[in-house]
Design an enzyme around this catalytic site. Sequence first.
Site, PDB file in Angstrom:
ATOM      1  CB  ALA A  83      -6.243   4.856   6.151  1.00  0.00           C
ATOM      2  CE1 TYR A  84      -9.686   9.395   0.257  1.00  0.00           C
ATOM      3  CE2 TYR A  84      -8.999   8.094  -1.785  1.00  0.00           C
ATOM      4  CZ  TYR A  84      -9.752   9.455  -1.202  1.00  0.00           C
ATOM      5  OH  TYR A  84     -10.576   9.863  -2.104  1.00  0.00           O
ATOM      6  CB  ALA A  85      -6.644   2.049  -0.396  1.00  0.00           C
TER       7      ALA A  85
END
Length: 262
Positions: free
Chosen positions: A166-168
């Site tokens: 999700a962060y990427a």
Amino acid sequence: MSPTPPVPAPALFDLTGKVALITGASRGIGAACAIALAEAGASVCLVYRNPTSNPETLDRILALGATAKPVYCDLDDAQAVKQLFQNALDIMGGQIHILVNSAGIQRRSPSLDFSEEDWDKVLDVNLKSIWLLSQAAGRHMVPLGRGKIINMCSLLTFQGGITVPAYAAAKGAVGQLTKALSNEWSQHNVQVNGICPGYIATDMNEKLLQDPARYRQISERIPAGRWGDPKDFAGPVVFLSSAASQYVCGELLVVDGGWMGR
């Protein structure tokens, strides 16, 4: 776009008379950016999650003799985010010249097990809030023909990372959003740029810092020979907030000790 002012080089970095709104200002990179902008002469409006959030950054800026005021918003709440920019305008006297989108959260889990709840929360805070705040800032800045928007991106704007899908995804999107807004708003003298931190010793990376194997693997790959410190972002944020970067548009400035160079 207004031309770069014909003044001595040090004066290009002077932010006297400017007003900056900064998310994520209670700690880490965001706090360092807020303090740096105040030291350069700006008045700052610090976004805190709630009145019980860490007031240390605010206190440090006030101790400098600079103007600093808090505004409260849960960036996971889209309706609250939609009101944030106007609330900050009201608090700061109707003018905001600089927006720094520095707030972010992290959730780590193997992709096979990554929950939908964590996915939504990371995307809401790390991407949607940036879009909503940038849009609100653009509606204020474009008609006035001036403004600076700085989005905190990441090495994962370019790379996929491990156990952080999700962060990427969010940071990759923030990089593209930065370019998209720059394409539209540069002609109106609003410069939109990003800063891409490498591995920085903050609480967001606490799990990596406490994992001896991962810490060693990462450290060995950083050409500068050390992890970054929040203070390493003082210069870049002042540069991108100032007249010194008047012709810098849609740039993703990597601050990583040389990591991407490898």
